[in-house]
Design an enzyme around this catalytic site. Structure first.
Site, mmCIF file in Angstrom:
data_model
loop_
_atom_site.group_PDB
_atom_site.id
_atom_site.type_symbol
_atom_site.label_atom_id
_atom_site.label_comp_id
_atom_site.label_asym_id
_atom_site.label_seq_id
_atom_site.Cartn_x
_atom_site.Cartn_y
_atom_site.Cartn_z
ATOM 1 N N ASP A 1 96.101 84.977 89.396
ATOM 2 C CA ASP A 1 95.157 83.976 88.873
ATOM 3 C C ASP A 1 94.944 84.068 87.373
ATOM 4 O O ASP A 1 94.282 83.213 86.783
ATOM 5 C CB ASP A 1 93.810 84.148 89.591
ATOM 6 C CG ASP A 1 93.939 83.799 91.056
ATOM 7 O OD1 ASP A 1 93.653 84.657 91.910
ATOM 8 O OD2 ASP A 1 94.394 82.678 91.347
ATOM 9 N N HIS B 1 93.451 93.924 92.268
ATOM 10 C CA HIS B 1 94.025 93.401 93.510
ATOM 11 C C HIS B 1 93.899 94.469 94.587
ATOM 12 O O HIS B 1 94.031 95.658 94.314
ATOM 13 C CB HIS B 1 95.511 93.046 93.314
ATOM 14 C CG HIS B 1 96.020 92.107 94.345
ATOM 15 N ND1 HIS B 1 96.455 92.541 95.570
ATOM 16 C CD2 HIS B 1 96.125 90.758 94.336
ATOM 17 C CE1 HIS B 1 96.824 91.478 96.274
ATOM 18 N NE2 HIS B 1 96.639 90.387 95.554
HETATM 19 C C1 SDX Z 1 93.811 86.708 95.001
HETATM 20 O O1 SDX Z 1 94.801 89.561 98.907
HETATM 21 C C2 SDX Z 1 95.593 88.818 98.249
HETATM 22 O O2 SDX Z 1 96.788 88.905 98.352
HETATM 23 C C3 SDX Z 1 94.924 87.800 97.361
HETATM 24 C C4 SDX Z 1 95.842 86.970 96.476
HETATM 25 C C5 SDX Z 1 96.717 86.058 97.297
HETATM 26 O O3 SDX Z 1 97.793 85.697 96.820
HETATM 27 O O4 SDX Z 1 96.277 85.628 98.398
HETATM 28 O O5 SDX Z 1 96.650 87.817 95.689
HETATM 29 C C6 SDX Z 1 95.041 86.053 95.560
HETATM 30 O O6 SDX Z 1 92.778 86.594 95.581
HETATM 31 C C7 SDX Z 1 93.939 87.535 93.749
HETATM 32 C C8 SDX Z 1 92.596 88.214 93.330
HETATM 33 C C9 SDX Z 1 91.767 87.178 92.550
HETATM 34 N N1 SDX Z 1 90.394 87.720 92.336
HETATM 35 C C10 SDX Z 1 90.009 88.084 91.101
HETATM 36 O O7 SDX Z 1 90.720 88.076 90.109
HETATM 37 C C11 SDX Z 1 88.547 88.515 91.047
HETATM 38 C C12 SDX Z 1 88.411 89.780 90.220
HETATM 39 N N2 SDX Z 1 88.984 90.922 90.996
HETATM 40 C C13 SDX Z 1 88.095 91.700 91.786
HETATM 41 O O8 SDX Z 1 87.018 91.024 92.330
HETATM 42 C C14 SDX Z 1 88.842 92.662 92.732
HETATM 43 O O9 SDX Z 1 89.785 93.299 91.976
HETATM 44 C C15 SDX Z 1 89.493 92.108 93.983
HETATM 45 C C16 SDX Z 1 88.548 91.267 94.799
HETATM 46 C C17 SDX Z 1 90.691 91.327 93.645
HETATM 47 C C18 SDX Z 1 89.926 93.316 94.827
HETATM 48 O O10 SDX Z 1 88.764 93.922 95.291
HETATM 49 P P1 SDX Z 1 88.805 95.330 96.055
HETATM 50 O O11 SDX Z 1 90.181 95.661 96.506
HETATM 51 O O12 SDX Z 1 87.704 95.312 97.060
HETATM 52 O O13 SDX Z 1 88.524 96.352 94.913
HETATM 53 P P2 SDX Z 1 87.068 96.827 94.479
HETATM 54 O O14 SDX Z 1 86.210 95.613 94.242
HETATM 55 O O15 SDX Z 1 86.618 97.853 95.451
HETATM 56 O O16 SDX Z 1 87.372 97.492 93.051
HETATM 57 C C19 SDX Z 1 87.697 98.856 92.942
HETATM 58 C C20 SDX Z 1 87.065 99.293 91.616
HETATM 59 C C21 SDX Z 1 85.559 99.058 91.579
HETATM 60 O O17 SDX Z 1 85.022 99.983 90.645
HETATM 61 P P3 SDX Z 1 84.411 101.406 91.234
HETATM 62 O O18 SDX Z 1 83.439 101.056 92.334
HETATM 63 O O19 SDX Z 1 85.646 102.170 91.730
HETATM 64 O O20 SDX Z 1 83.784 102.045 90.010
HETATM 65 O O21 SDX Z 1 87.607 98.494 90.543
HETATM 66 C C22 SDX Z 1 86.558 97.727 89.962
HETATM 67 C C23 SDX Z 1 85.427 97.682 90.961
HETATM 68 O O22 SDX Z 1 84.169 97.501 90.300
HETATM 69 N N3 SDX Z 1 87.093 96.393 89.727
HETATM 70 C C24 SDX Z 1 86.843 95.647 88.660
HETATM 71 C C25 SDX Z 1 87.585 94.475 88.825
HETATM 72 N N4 SDX Z 1 88.227 94.515 89.983
HETATM 73 C C26 SDX Z 1 87.910 95.711 90.551
HETATM 74 N N5 SDX Z 1 86.075 95.900 87.546
HETATM 75 C C27 SDX Z 1 86.060 94.901 86.615
HETATM 76 N N6 SDX Z 1 86.751 93.738 86.715
HETATM 77 C C28 SDX Z 1 87.512 93.496 87.812
HETATM 78 N N7 SDX Z 1 88.204 92.342 87.907
#
Ligand code: SDX
Length: 423
Positions: free
Chosen positions: A357, A300
């Site tokens: 989710d 998140h």
């Molecule tokens: C919602 O904003 C809100 O409030 C949203 C929400 C709401 O109520 O409106 O809470 C609802 O959208 C919840 C999120 C649902 N999405 C997912 O579950 C999709 C999976 N999660 C990721 O795509 C990610 O965690 C996000 C999109 C939720 C957040 O993305 P960020 O903040 O841009 O974080 P990032 O992608 O930069 O990740 C940081 C690191 C990265 O690794 P490095 O580059 O540091 O090596 O964490 C890793 C990412 O690759 N990472 C994950 C991961 N999520 C982040 N690695 C594996 N699996 C994951 N799910």
């Protein structure tokens, strides 16, 4: 703490600071470009405050979520979704009269104009219900054009009709006749009835399911400046009407990184189950930078601790399945995934916890809602939050059209050449 100092090219700039009611600090850079010629740079807006808001407070480090000051844990177990709609939009919990009137208004405006059924007929059978929902919500503006005098009535119309639109889209997708709303049922019970009733049977509302849906809608009702809410504010800032702004929010929510994640989670869990429930293999894939696989439902932008909604939902999932006398192998896989991930340094270092989710889809499945309707359920829940933010922005006379800047990295000036001169 009244100002922040910035030094750029040897010159010092003093910038005002604003402090919120929960002591959050924002450096006010509204005059930065005028004073220094420089802008801030923050792709993804992870460190940028787009507005001041009194609607929802999140503390991502502490795992705190409050709607208008009320902790989500209290609202989730004690309030009705309709009460939470009123609270988010109008800023206080409704007294008995206000609640009775609000419920009565919502009940009286659930019908769609009969002509709108023709829109559904034009969609192919497999049309995703989110595409239908977005276009139908925007189409409401053709029946109820915006006017200041009818703004509150249009808010009622939208909250009342969104469940009818969602249920009609579902019935269309399974080739069953539309079930019309009933005035003798609660908001949630009427939605269940429109989803699951068939003309030849006398539908009985299951109270466990009604309570679970009420909880799910409350948990999704608002989340401050998330992607879809910021989209609603962005579109609304141009003075586009309520229906157009909310329709844009539905489109942003549909993305798999946002509200579309609940559908992705279930499809991921099903894939893991089909692969011998080998969840450790998928935790490793999620860590592998050469793989674009993500553990959907994890991580998140704001929560760097447990998402309080996921904590509530994990408990509710067990209760709902038990009350319905059901078990779901996908729930066991989800719990195993969570257990392994929360001990794995990759997830621990990046503070990746289950988000809202991760468990919601298990409950939707248990109550008979198909996967392609999961994000529609998210939209139904988030509607009052979107409306509250749109209304807060529109009632702020100081609000301006949103127009971010950029840092240009393209070609510098060059002269046009005729096609015959080009190499
Ligand atoms: C919602 O904003 C809100 O409030 C949203 C929400 C709401 O109520 O409106 O809470 C609802 O959208 C919840 C999120 C649902 N999405 C997912 O579950 C999709 C999976 N999660 C990721 O795509 C990610 O965690 C996000 C999109 C939720 C957040 O993305 P960020 O903040 O841009 O974080 P990032 O992608 O930069 O990740 C940081 C690191 C990265 O690794 P490095 O580059 O540091 O090596 O964490 C890793 C990412 O690759 N990472 C994950 C991961 N999520 C982040 N690695 C594996 N699996 C994951 N799910």
């Amino acid at each position: 703490m009244s100002t922040a100092k910035l030094t750029l090219n040897g010159k010092e700039y003093e910038l005002p600071v604003i402090v919120g009611s929960e002591n959050e600090v924002g450096i006010d850079v509204q005059q930065l470009r005028a004073k220094s010629g420089a802008i801030t740079y923050d792709p993804g807006y992870g460190n940028t405050g787009a507005c001041q808001s009194a609607i929802t407070f999140i503390d991502g480090d502490q795992g705190i979520l409050r709607y208008r000051g009320y902790p989500i844990e209290q609202l989730a177990t004690q309030a009705s979704f309709v009460e939470v709609c009123f609270l988010l939009i109008y800023g206080h919990l409704p007294n008995h009269n206000e609640l009775t009137n609000f419920e009565s208004e919502l009940t009286r405006h659930t019908l769609l104009h009969e002509d709108m059924k023709k829109f559904f007929e034009g969609y192919p059978r497999g049309a995703h219900p989110m595409a239908q929902l977005a276009s139908m919500i925007i189409s409401l503006s053709t029946y109820y054009p915006e006017s200041e005098s009818e703004l509150d009535l249009n808010i009622i119309r939208l909250i009342a009709k969104i469940k009818t639109l969602a249920a009609f889209a579902y019935k269309k997708s399974i080739g069953q006749p539309y079930i019309y709303p009933r005035n003798d049922m609660s908001y949630v019970a009427d939605f269940m009835h429109m989803l699951f009733a068939v003309p030849s049977e006398n539908y009985q509302v299951n109270e466990v399911v009604e309570r679970a849906l009420n909880l799910l809608l409350i948990l999704h009702a608002d989340h401050e400046q998330n992607c879809s809410t910021s989209t609603v504010r962005m579109v609304g800032s141009s003075q586009a009407d309520l229906f157009a702004s909310i329709g844009a929010g539905v489109c942003a929510l549909w993305g798999p990184l946002h509200g579309g994640a609940n559908q992705e989670v279930i499809e991921m869990l099903q894939m893991i189950q089909d692969d011998g429930a080998n969840y450790k293999k998928y935790v490793d894939k999620a860590k592998d930078k050469n793989s674009d696989f993500k553990l959907f439902g994890f991580g998140h932008r704001v929560y760097k601790n447990f998402d309080p909604r996921a904590t509530i939902l994990k408990k509710s999932t067990d209760e709902v399945l038990h009350a319905l006398g059901m078990s779901d192998p996908l729930l066991e896989i989800a719990k195993n995934l969570e257990e392994v991930a929360l001990k794995d340094p990759y997830f621990v270092e990046r503070k990746l916890y289950p988000n809202v989710d991760f468990y919601s889809g298990i409950i939707y499945r248990a109550i008979g809602i198909p996967t392609n309707m999961f994000t529609v359920m998210f939209a139904l829940g988030r509607l009052p939050g979107w409306i509250a933010h749109w209304r807060e922005m529109r009632s702020d006379k100081a609000s301006r059209i949103n127009r971010p800047r950029q840092v240009y990295t393209g070609a510098t000036v060059r002269d046009y050449q005729s096609v015959f001169e080009r190499k």
